[in-house]
Design an enzyme around this catalytic site. Structure first.
Site, PDB file in Angstrom:
ATOM      1  CG  ASP A  38      53.859 -11.768  45.496  1.00  0.00           C
ATOM      2  OD1 ASP A  38      52.902 -11.172  46.004  1.00  0.00           O
ATOM      3  OD2 ASP A  38      54.514 -11.315  44.534  1.00  0.00           O
ATOM      4  CG  ASP A 224      55.281  -9.159  41.081  1.00  0.00           C
ATOM      5  OD1 ASP A 224      54.263  -8.443  41.002  1.00  0.00           O
ATOM      6  OD2 ASP A 224      55.420 -10.080  41.909  1.00  0.00           O
TER       7      ASP A 224
END
Ligand SMILES: CCc1nc(N)nc(N)c1-c1ccc2c(c1)N(CCCOC)[C@H](c1ccccc1)CC2
Length: 338
Positions: A38, A224
């Site tokens: 992430d 992201d």
């Protein structure tokens, strides 16, 4: 394993084009976990053996058991982290973590409570933050920083491929130390990160068809890998949705599947390049018994200043544009994904 050409690949699983995760191990002997790599966060956490039996989201996933690891080191400091979709609380521990065959001694969090919504939908166990140290909770050195300081990587970069079709195998790939030419064509175009120690860049506009409708004066875009969708300021996204004839219902924006073929491209202007998404990239076409449902993979999300307002370009953007995250030059590279 790090195939001593200085790069370390990890295959990823693609769950319904909305969740992408790969396997790491923690402890000796190895305890296996599925984690999302992430770029929107910088901490590693996995569910804890000591999570409360009432935390369903915790109980239905693999849990780390310190008592079964001979390399476990106690820490006990409190930990809590918030994502756009859900928060996690727990305590810190230290143990050997192996990512792509590279071992590091890592401080991570054992999660003892996960917000049921939406972690009950999580097909992964935990999260391995690939963000900068600046955003790491409790000032913990992130995994990738620990790997860089071992000087085993050819380049201080990592790259992400997300497949666009769950039947495709592998569902994706993370490469530490380089890129994988099997998954992109053409050259990379680079955008410098803002000077904020986050994987975010200045975006120069968002167009629908040929018309720049938003962010004409410049705005912030976060790249992201931990987000499924694309989010933008709620007011902008609602105008965007109105333009394509999408309606908001309780589970997000929907369009009539008959109109999908006619939908315009949505284009993000990053660095000197235009990155377009077609309806193939931003419509999630799901066939149900009662008929097909066409969801638009955009969400309104107002992130308060000073962090926001911002756009978040998530998995459906990365699936179209193979992305290299370059810590050496503080830049992000995009190439057309195959
Ligand atoms: C990876 C951690 C994270 N990091 C960042 N920067 N942003 C967000 N939003 C998340 C996050 C937190 C929780 C969950 C999540 C994502 N999910 C999406 C995986 C995305 O995989 C790429 C799943 C999901 C299912 C249903 C509806 C919403 C979300 C499970 C729950």
């Amino acid at each position: 394993a790090d195939n001593n050409n200085g790069t370390a690949p990890t295959p990823l699983t693609n769950y319904l084009d909305t969740q992408y995760f790969g396997e790491i191990s923690i402890g000796s002997p190895a305890q296996m976990f599925n984690v999302v790599f992430d770029t929107g966060s910088a901490n590693l956490w996995v569910p804890s053996q000591s999570c409360s039996p009432f935390s369903t989201a915790c109980f239905t996933h693999n849990r780390y058991d310190a008592s079964h690891s001979r390399t476990y080191v106690e820490n006990g400091t409190g930990f809590s982290i918030r994502y756009a979709s859900g928060n996690v609380r727990g305590f810190l521990s230290e143990d050997v973590v192996v990512v792509g065959g590279i071992p590091v001694v890592q401080v991570f969090a054992e999660a003892t409570s996960l917000s049921a919504m939406p972690f009950i939908f999580a097909k992964f166990d935990g999260v391995l933050g690939m963000g900068y140290p600046d955003v790491a909770i409790d000032g913990i050195t992130p995994v990738f920083d620990r790997i860089m300081s071992q000087h085993v990587l050819k380049e201080e970069v990592f790259s992400v491929y997300y497949s666009r079709d769950p039947k495709h195998s592998p569902g994706g790939e993370l490469v530490l130390g380089g890129t994988d030419p099997n998954y992109y064509t053409g050259n990379f175009n680079y955008v410098k990160t803002k000077d904020t120690g986050k994987w975010e860049v200045i975006m120069k506009g968002v167009s629908v068809g040929t018309h720049t409708m938003f962010c004409a004066e410049g705005c912030t875009a976060v790249i992201d890998t931990g987000s499924s969708y694309i989010t933008g300021p709620a007011s902008s996204v609602s105008v965007l949705m109105e333009t394509i004839g999408a309606e908001l219902d309780e589970s997000g924006y929907k369009v009539n599947c008959d109109t999908v073929k006619l939908l315009p491209s949505v284009t993000f202007h990053l660095g000197g390049q235009e990155y377009s998404l077609t309806h193939e990239d931003y419509i999630l076409w799901q066939s149900h018994i009662e008929g097909d449902v066409c969801s638009v993979t955009f969400r309104g999300l107002d992130v308060p200043p000073p962090t926001g307002p911002l756009w978040i370009l998530g998995a459906n953007f990365i699936a179209r544009y193979y992305t290299e995250f370059d810590r050496k030059h503080n830049r992000i590279g995009f190439a057309t994904a195959v």
